[in-house]
Design a protein around this motif. Sequence first.
Motif, short mmCIF file in Angstrom:
data_model
loop_
_atom_site.label_atom_id
_atom_site.label_comp_id
_atom_site.label_asym_id
_atom_site.label_seq_id
_atom_site.Cartn_x
_atom_site.Cartn_y
_atom_site.Cartn_z
N UNK A 90 36.97 -18.83 26.79
CA UNK A 90 37.72 -18.63 28.16
C UNK A 90 38.44 -19.72 28.77
N UNK A 91 37.78 -20.82 28.35
CA UNK A 91 38.49 -22.31 28.56
C UNK A 91 39.73 -22.55 27.93
N UNK A 92 39.70 -22.21 26.66
CA UNK A 92 40.92 -22.36 25.84
C UNK A 92 41.90 -21.30 26.06
N UNK A 107 29.78 -19.88 23.91
CA UNK A 107 30.79 -19.61 23.08
C UNK A 107 32.06 -19.00 24.20
N UNK A 108 31.41 -18.12 24.73
CA UNK A 108 32.20 -17.24 25.80
C UNK A 108 33.00 -18.39 26.87
N UNK A 121 17.67 -20.10 23.13
CA UNK A 121 17.84 -18.55 23.03
C UNK A 121 19.29 -18.10 22.46
N UNK A 122 19.38 -16.79 22.10
CA UNK A 122 20.83 -16.40 21.56
C UNK A 122 21.74 -16.10 22.66
N UNK A 123 21.08 -15.82 23.96
CA UNK A 123 22.05 -15.62 25.06
C UNK A 123 22.92 -16.81 25.69
N UNK A 124 21.98 -17.90 25.39
CA UNK A 124 22.85 -19.41 25.85
C UNK A 124 23.82 -19.79 24.83
#
Length: 52
Positions: free
Chosen positions: A19-21, A14-15, A6-9
């Motif tokens: 955030x990690x970077x 990506x988010x 699904x797109x939200x996955x």
Amino acid sequence: MPQMSPLWWEILYIMFLLMFMIIIMIIYYNKEFNPQNNLNKKMKLCQFKWKW
């Protein structure tokens, strides 16, 4: 045809990566430009080695 997630996955993934970077960059630059470190470096540079 492969099964697609699904797109939200994908958006969550990506988010998470962004955030990690960003967190890693903040930690790196916080250590790099720490005023206490800069002060210590300047103090070491300003010390004179007197030879009598």
